[in-house]
Enzyme design. Structure first.
Site, PDB file in Angstrom:
ATOM      1  N   HIS A 177      -8.926  -3.136  -3.299  1.00 31.24           N
ATOM      2  CA  HIS A 177      -9.732  -2.112  -2.524  1.00 31.24           C
ATOM      3  C   HIS A 177     -10.058  -0.942  -2.474  1.00 31.24           C
ATOM      4  O   HIS A 177     -10.957  -0.784  -1.241  1.00 31.24           O
ATOM      5  CB  HIS A 177      -8.250  -2.190  -1.479  1.00 31.24           C
ATOM      6  CG  HIS A 177      -7.176  -1.226  -1.845  1.00 31.24           C
ATOM      7  ND1 HIS A 177      -6.848  -1.531  -2.495  1.00 31.24           N
ATOM      8  CD2 HIS A 177      -7.029   0.222  -1.102  1.00 31.24           C
ATOM      9  CE1 HIS A 177      -5.760  -0.083  -3.134  1.00 31.24           C
ATOM     10  NE2 HIS A 177      -6.111   0.800  -2.211  1.00 31.24           N
ATOM     11  N   GLU A 215      -1.001  10.174  -6.821  1.00 27.72           N
ATOM     12  CA  GLU A 215       0.517  10.050  -5.272  1.00 27.72           C
ATOM     13  C   GLU A 215       1.269  11.494  -5.335  1.00 27.72           C
ATOM     14  O   GLU A 215       1.747  11.342  -6.209  1.00 27.72           O
ATOM     15  CB  GLU A 215       0.028   8.808  -5.387  1.00 27.72           C
ATOM     16  CG  GLU A 215      -0.873   8.029  -5.140  1.00 27.72           C
ATOM     17  CD  GLU A 215      -0.390   6.386  -5.259  1.00 27.72           C
ATOM     18  OE1 GLU A 215       0.001   5.142  -4.448  1.00 27.72           O
ATOM     19  OE2 GLU A 215       0.141   6.040  -6.525  1.00 27.72           O
ATOM     20  N   HIS A 239      -8.369   0.163 -10.554  1.00 28.04           N
ATOM     21  CA  HIS A 239      -9.082   1.418  -9.363  1.00 28.04           C
ATOM     22  C   HIS A 239      -9.274   2.116 -10.675  1.00 28.04           C
ATOM     23  O   HIS A 239     -10.854   2.030 -10.754  1.00 28.04           O
ATOM     24  CB  HIS A 239      -7.848   1.506  -8.395  1.00 28.04           C
ATOM     25  CG  HIS A 239      -6.759   0.952  -7.974  1.00 28.04           C
ATOM     26  ND1 HIS A 239      -7.274  -0.359  -6.753  1.00 28.04           N
ATOM     27  CD2 HIS A 239      -5.581   1.654  -7.340  1.00 28.04           C
ATOM     28  CE1 HIS A 239      -6.584  -1.038  -6.952  1.00 28.04           C
ATOM     29  NE2 HIS A 239      -5.340  -0.314  -6.557  1.00 28.04           N
TER      30      HIS A 239
HETATM   31  C1  BG6 Z   1      -2.236  -0.296  -5.284  1.00 28.24           C
HETATM   32  C2  BG6 Z   1      -0.672   0.131  -6.295  1.00 28.24           C
HETATM   33  O1  BG6 Z   1      -3.250  -1.366  -5.877  1.00 28.24           O
HETATM   34  O2  BG6 Z   1      -2.429   0.596  -4.775  1.00 28.24           O
HETATM   35  C3  BG6 Z   1      -0.216   1.062  -5.625  1.00 28.24           C
HETATM   36  O3  BG6 Z   1      -0.258  -1.277  -6.223  1.00 28.24           O
HETATM   37  C4  BG6 Z   1      -1.099   2.593  -5.073  1.00 28.24           C
HETATM   38  O4  BG6 Z   1       1.138   1.804  -6.457  1.00 28.24           O
HETATM   39  C5  BG6 Z   1      -2.225   1.934  -4.174  1.00 28.24           C
HETATM   40  O5  BG6 Z   1      -0.029   3.173  -4.093  1.00 28.24           O
HETATM   41  C6  BG6 Z   1      -2.615   2.945  -3.708  1.00 28.24           C
HETATM   42  O6  BG6 Z   1      -3.553   2.872  -3.140  1.00 28.24           O
HETATM   43  P1  BG6 Z   1      -4.638   3.411  -1.745  1.00 28.24           P
HETATM   44  O7  BG6 Z   1      -5.827   3.087  -0.917  1.00 28.24           O
HETATM   45  O8  BG6 Z   1      -4.017   4.302  -1.002  1.00 28.24           O
HETATM   46  O9  BG6 Z   1      -4.909   5.068  -2.921  1.00 28.24           O
END
Ligand code: BG6
Length: 483
Positions: A177, A215, A239
């Site tokens: 994503h 995070e 990511h």
């Molecule tokens: C997910 C992870 O793929 O991405 C999570 O499994 C993480 O642990 C999340 O919190 C973070 O996504 P975003 O879009 O909030 O940065």
């Protein structure tokens, strides 16, 4: 042509929190192709109306003021539910018949969105094949696979092999994503839609690159999953590597799915493999204080909730420029940012640079929650002789446009249009595991670097600061100002 989106795992969180709100927003913006229908599949024995009622409640709650009852009613009329168990071949036959009925027997492009538990991905694809649901002789058949795509190289290869028994690569959409985020796509625009950055974007001018996904949240209710996964699988393999590839790739000849992904793959191919002592020196491991007391977490868990890694990309552009990748939970704030730290001017006219305030320029690309770009440069302090201070040029998306769409909106729209540019290709996913697997293995062996603890709400273990300082560098640890 009409479209049907079939969501497997319809009763799950992802469907109600992300997929349905994203599809609803696309509907409100008239971006769904005409005659788009959505069919949810899960084991619960709901009727169409029961599922619609549930979605109405969850979406209303989720969207608040943005929920428009009139638009919702026209959207939800095209949403259906079919009870079904991925394990049951018979249920797939029933589904095939139901889809025919909903589509009125006319050729209709279909997207199968697999949002189930990861253990069911392979079976779901096989059942679709066996029930004849992957046959694309009359209309398109696409499959979307949610993350995680495997848990290591071997399982990712196996999943790819299972998918290829039923679907071709151009029918498979592997979700990350992060690629749907506007600010991530904007990195390509910044680099290849401007002439002024690219000449500097290389080893001649860049000292190093920092990619941080910090995070604030703890593992919460996901302790059992997280403890098996850890930050390297959960965030790096997907990511962070995506951010690194887009930052480091060469410009593709055209903006099309295969050419973009060819260039990204070359970055992973150029990542220097590690051996021996490299594994202990290539990074810092951390675990936040109290992690072992989280629900679902082993009391002696060795799992990292913090990792910093130094990778080298051995090609003409990046030779000698370390890429520092860092991600953690329980950090002092939520921020995803990419920082290009430039070399110091070759000759210093205005006082010496010091360790605490080097005369380096920085380009800070803020991905989230702040969304913008800053250039940090030296300027003269007025009326103070030739004293310098760091100033910045500051671009913010929220000043230039409205709120950003959710990543799933763009990704779903692309799947419907058959554009796979923002999805991971099989070789990309496998190469990413090929890099991460040996690090995970070494970090679980006696040769692992120590696992440091760090307080919740900090910037990670102190050892990570010391590690950077030993390399004469500093983390750019700044919580973004959002408004
Ligand atoms: C997910 C992870 O793929 O991405 C999570 O499994 C993480 O642990 C999340 O919190 C973070 O996504 P975003 O879009 O909030 O940065």
């Amino acid at each position: 042509m009409a479209h049907t989106i079939v969501i497997f795992g319809a009763s799950g969180d992802l469907t109600s929190r992300k997929l349905i709100p994203a599809l609803y927003r696309l509907h409100c913006q008239s971006r769904l192709p005409p005659e788009t229908r959505i069919v949810g599949v899960a084991r619960s024995k709901f009727s169409d109306d029961q599922w619609r009622k549930q979605l109405t409640e969850s979406t209303q709650k989720f969207l608040g003021d943005q929920f428009d009852p009139e638009a919702w009613n026209s959207f939800i009329a095209n949403v259906f539910y079919q009870p079904g168990d991925i394990q049951s071949a018979e249920d797939f036959q029933t589904l095939a018949a139901r889809l025919q009925e909903i589509e009125g027997g006319r050729p209709t492009d279909r997207v199968y969105y697999i949002a189930t538990m990861p253990q069911l991905y392979e079976l779901a694809a096989a059942q679709l094949g066996q029930a004849g649901l992957a046959d694309d002789s009359q209309a398109a058949r696409r499959i979307v696979i949610e993350k995680p795509f495997g848990t290591d190289l071997q399982s990712a290869r196996q999943l790819n092999a299972s998918l290829f028994k039923v679907f071709r690569e151009d029918q498979i959409y592997r979700i990350d994503h992060y690629l749907g985020k506007e600010t991530v796509q904007n990195i390509m625009v910044l680099r290849f839609g401007n002439a002024i950055f690219e000449p500097l974007w290389n080893r001649n001018y860049v000292d190093h690159v920092q990619i941080t996904v910090a995070e604030e949240v703890l593992v919460g209710r996901r302790g059992a999953y997280y403890d098996k996964s850890g930050v390297l699988r959960d965030m790096f393999q997907n990511h962070l590597f995506q951010l690194m590839m887009i930052t480091a790739m060469e410009g593709p000849v055209k903006f099309n799915a295969d050419l973009v992904r060819d260039e990204k793959v070359k970055v992973l191919q150029a990542v220097r493999p590690m051996q021996g002592a490299d594994f202990a020196q290539c990074g810092v491991r951390g675990q936040y204080e109290g992690y072992r007391q989280e629900e679902g977490v082993a009391p002696d868990s060795p799992t990292e909730t913090y990792a910093a890694l130094r990778l080298h990309i051995d090609n003409w552009r990046w030779n000698g420029v370390p890429f520092y990748l860092r991600s953690a939970k329980a950090m002092s704030c939520r921020t995803t940012q990419i920082v290009l730290v430039f070399r110091e001017p070759p000759h210093c006219l205005f006082g010496n640079s010091s360790k605490s305030s080097p005369l380096t320029n920085r380009l800070v690309i803020q991905i989230q929650p702040a969304e913008g770009i800053q250039i940090h440069f030296q300027s003269k302090v007025p009326d103070a002789g030739m004293k310098l201070r760091l100033s910045q040029l500051d671009f913010r998306f929220d000043r230039a446009s409205g709120p950003m769409p959710d990543a799933y909106q763009r990704l779903l729209q692309d799947v419907l249009m058959g554009d796979a540019s923002l999805f991971a290709r099989s070789d990309e996913v496998e190469l990413a595991w090929q890099i991460i697997d040996p690090i995970i293995a070494a970090w679980r062996s006696p040769a692992a670097p120590p696992l440091h603890t760090y307080p919740v709400g900090s910037w990670g273990p102190e050892a990570a600061q010391e590690w950077m300082e030993k390399q004469n560098r500093q983390w750019f640890d700044v919580c973004p100002v959002i408004h």
